[in-house]
Design a protein around this motif. Sequence first.
Motif, PDB file in Angstrom:
ATOM      1  N   HIS A   1      89.470  57.201  31.981  1.00 34.29           N
ATOM      2  CA  HIS A   1      90.494  56.088  31.483  1.00 34.29           C
ATOM      3  C   HIS A   1      89.923  54.940  31.171  1.00 34.29           C
ATOM      4  O   HIS A   1      90.661  54.342  30.313  1.00 34.29           O
ATOM      5  CB  HIS A   1      92.066  56.510  32.940  1.00 34.29           C
ATOM      6  N   HIS A   2      90.432  54.392  32.767  1.00 32.94           N
ATOM      7  CA  HIS A   2      89.912  53.414  32.635  1.00 32.94           C
ATOM      8  C   HIS A   2      88.332  53.153  31.644  1.00 32.94           C
ATOM      9  O   HIS A   2      88.661  52.137  31.306  1.00 32.94           O
ATOM     10  CB  HIS A   2      90.076  53.103  32.824  1.00 32.94           C
TER      11      HIS A   2
ATOM     12  N   CYS B   1      98.072  50.963  36.183  1.00 37.51           N
ATOM     13  CA  CYS B   1      98.695  52.179  35.375  1.00 37.51           C
ATOM     14  C   CYS B   1      99.759  53.089  35.606  1.00 37.51           C
ATOM     15  O   CYS B   1      99.903  53.169  36.824  1.00 37.51           O
ATOM     16  CB  CYS B   1      97.284  52.875  35.061  1.00 37.51           C
TER      17      CYS B   1
ATOM     18  N   GLU C   1      89.486  52.422  27.972  1.00 39.52           N
ATOM     19  CA  GLU C   1      90.546  50.996  27.574  1.00 39.52           C
ATOM     20  C   GLU C   1      89.538  49.942  27.788  1.00 39.52           C
ATOM     21  O   GLU C   1      89.269  49.224  26.768  1.00 39.52           O
ATOM     22  CB  GLU C   1      91.279  50.982  29.263  1.00 39.52           C
TER      23      GLU C   1
ATOM     24  N   CYS D   1      97.543  51.417  27.627  1.00 35.32           N
ATOM     25  CA  CYS D   1      96.843  50.787  28.432  1.00 35.32           C
ATOM     26  C   CYS D   1      96.181  49.105  27.954  1.00 35.32           C
ATOM     27  O   CYS D   1      96.262  48.405  28.597  1.00 35.32           O
ATOM     28  CB  CYS D   1      96.263  50.733  29.847  1.00 35.32           C
TER      29      CYS D   1
HETATM   30 ZN    ZN Z   1      96.120  53.479  31.929  1.00 36.87          ZN
END
Ligand code: ZN
Length: 500
Positions: free
Chosen positions: A257-258, A39, A261, A232
């Motif tokens: 965030h992950h 990232c 994702e 991402c």
């Molecule tokens: Zn990212």
Amino acid sequence: MSAQPSSPMGAPLVLFNSFTREAAPFTPIDPAMVRMYSCGPTVYSFAHLGNLRAYVFTDTLRRVMEYKGYNVTHVINITDVGHLTSDADSGDDKMEAAAKKTGKSIWDIAAFYTDAFKQDIHRLNIKDPSRWSVATEHVDDMIHYAEKIAPEHCYTLDSGLYFDVSTLPEYGKLAGAATHDATPVESRIDPVDGKRHPQDFAIWRASPKDEQRQMEWDSPWGKGAPGWHLECSVMSMKYLGEQFDIHTGGIDHREIHHCNEIAQNQAFTGSTKTGANYWMHNNFLVDRDGKMSKSKGGFSTLQSVIDRGIHPLAYRLFCISAHYRSELEFSGDNVAAALTRLKRLVMGVSALRDRAEGTIWQTYDRTALEAGLPAAAIDALTRFDAAIADDLMLPRALPLVEEVLSMKKISVDDRLRAIASMDLVLGLNLMTINRAGLRVRPADAQITEDEINAILDQRKQARADKDYAESDRLRDALAAKGVEVMDGDPLGWDWALHLG
Ligand code: ZN
Ligand code: AMP
């Protein structure tokens, strides 16, 4: 590029996987190519030293892979749209907010800070990734991706298209396995009217009806901009495939965030695959006030360290002196101590370079560097290799450079070859940098290096003539300009500039 060896060199590589919270032997999906995604920065301001720690970590990881004989494809994204001032779904887009504040166009801001980021990366001797992937150049891809996951996994509100996390039974597993001191995901997410669950997140953010955004695109969900998490998933899949080897980021990304994702990836592929076999996270750089962050303001940049007369590679050394999963405390004194250690290394290696007979140590090929070395050097290299293979235990690997430097019983060239091999991983430029190259003029220095050296020459002459009064006068004249003459300095550094 060299052919992929049938098995990696040296000790088997073990990496800590945040997803399982366990260290596991690393095996690439495709033995011919390790695929990594990191990232990247949000380019609305300068990177702070904490951000840069994240990229020293990914660079070290990549160098270790290459040292072990793998070819690596590494992608880093540039976030120039979509990252909100809050980590979830409220607040402004960070880029839009910066544009409003400065009166500049977002595109100019993004271009300026992208260049600044790359400059910092180069100053830290971080290798360029195989690809810099810019978010705004992939908005069409993001729209197509969102179209595919929307029917089963998303719902629309006036404010945009949202991902319904309850459509995936394992949402949040990456954060959920967090240790007891981790912040629960929910408490950090601000409510948005109409969201079905607090963790639901924006895939597409509709432009407010009465406002024209600088960055907006047409989409099936109206004019707007993509959500940050989407980029991402889309860019990593586009360039590395639906399942690649390693995804990295700072530990803050493990919580939201992950997780998001992974949710998108699972929705897209209709499977429980997360998108990457290993999720790896570096811990924070902290200062006296806690985690260094841009939003808190008053953060330190690499330039501010350089302005204090500290070479950027001292910051790199500072980072690799700690394990990437430990917090690291930044202070002027700590980085100054790293500079002293770097000076010692540079002095030691340059002294060897001056006495070298051969040139093999100048190559960047591990096999050539290590071929035929004496047992003591091989032993040190074996311990170095074992340390880095143990989830990148750089703090254990680093002292081995110092150990080899002091191996008086082996030849100068052999010592140089062993250190050159280690520096392939450390990235401290030990084979090329010299004392003069390591010296950085503080920003407010009132005297140039040439002027200092000219006065020092006069002083040397005065001392040779036994004119000690003149020698003292010259020393005082330098002191008045912030230059300390370091007679008898054990590092042989001659002089140092001190800021007032
Ligand atoms: Zn990212
Ligand atoms: P950003 O530019 O905010 O998107 O962050 C870029 C990278 O820096 C991300 O991987 C973050 O997780 C990481 N990061 C942010 N703050 C810190 C910190 N204080 N220490 C280490 N890494 C950080």
